[in-house]
Design a protein around this motif. Structure first.
Motif: not given
Length: 335
Positions: A330-335
């Motif tokens: 989730k962190e990767y795709y919300t960057r």
């Protein structure tokens, strides 16, 4: 729930944000409060486990148990059970050509296969928002469990006709088993053929690929996807892996998944390959976050790459570690 899986795969590849698709089932015992031994014997518990995992974690697909002892046990192989670990084949079933000739092809329902099919049937009734994929062993990997994995490697050279006889019987059963999963409502199967990773390209062509394709041809259509899983060292086999021409591949952590992505066409899904034991089971949340982000930063540029575990996540993997994996995605795709 019936769905067009070719369209699903196309949409997944073209989605800017991709849900993780780990091979995640056994850790669900921690959520439903049962032992692994109870789980593998009960279709109802398997459905409960899959549903609990699906509701707890934001997965792109619901995988059933990757229990590679089920089909061998149906043929009569002895299996060792454990309260907290995945069952394993224990001992050799076939010792010579006479026993190979006498080997009977079981009916679907033998051993625990009926419970596994029932588990998929019930899971499909309860999980409606994502594909449900049934787990099944590959023909060569099944033959290796009936003969012994070291012995089959020698027999491929010394007695190839005997190996092929067993492969024909294994394939005939796997076709019926895959059809049973399809009739139960599964949206596809994930076939685990890790033993083929031990073969040379020529031996793979002879003792694995033709039999895998027979199963695939018997069940695959636009509503039923065939995913090929190999967690072996397939680096020398990449041309053969590509030639399988599967809609989806699951790649183990024994290889650099980016090397696979450079070979497999961009219209075929490739999932992989965080170490399920060394990282997800035994690592810390910080290690999991680091490795997951590193892999996504390196391979997220490939449109057909979907982050996953390299193989089935062990039953005792801490739930907080699994959550750390999903949080990192989730962190990767919300960057």
């Amino acid at each position: 729930m019936k769905r067009n899986m070719k369209q699903w795969a196309y949409d997944y590849i073209h989605a800017p944000e991709k849900k993780a698709m780990p091979i995640l089932s056994f850790p669900g015992v921690q959520i439903i409060g049962h032992t692994v031994d109870q789980l593998v014997r009960s279709g109802e518990l398997q459905a409960q486990c899959m549903q609990a995992v699906s509701e707890r974690f934001d997965t792109g697909a619901a995988f059933s148990l990757m229990d590679l002892s089920v089909e061998a046990e149906a043929f009569g192989a002895p299996v060792c059970y454990s309260e907290d670990d995945v069952p394993t084949v224990h001992g050799i079933l076939i010792h010579d050509e006479e026993e190979a000739e006498a080997l009977k092809i079981p009916e679907v329902g033998a051993g625990r296969t009926g419970e596994c099919v029932e588990g998929i049937r019930k899971a499909c009734e309860r999980i409606r928002n994502k594909p449900v994929l049934a787990g099944i062993i590959g023909p060569y990997s099944l033959a290796g469990r009936l003969l012994d994995m070291s012995e089959i490697m020698l027999l491929c050279f010394d007695e190839p006709e005997m190996v092929e006889m067993i492969l024909e019987k294994a394939t005939a059963f796997l076709i019926q088993y895959a059809k049973a999963f399809k009739e139960a409502g599964a949206n596809g199967i994930c076939m685990a053929e890790p033993a083929a990773g031990l073969l040379s390209p020529a031996l793979m062509d002879e003792f694995s690929t033709p039999y895998v394709q027979k199963v695939r041809e018997a069940v695959e259509d636009e509503n039923f996807i065939f995913m090929y899983h190999n967690c072996g060292n397939i680096s020398p086999l990449l041309d053969r892996i590509r030639a399988l021409d599967m809609q989806a591949y699951s790649i183990g952590n024994a290889v650099d998944v980016e090397k696979v992505l450079k070979v497999i066409p961009e219209d075929r899904i490739v999932i992989g390959n965080i170490d399920p034991a060394g990282t997800i089971r035994s690592g810390t949340p910080e290690k999991i976050r680091k490795e997951t982000l590193e892999l996504l930063n390196r391979c997220g540029k490939y449109p057909n790459f979907v982050i996953s575990s390299g193989c089935d996540i062990p039953p005792a993997a801490p739930l907080e570690n699994i959550q750390a994996f999903f949080d990192a995605v989730k962190e990767y795709y919300t960057r």
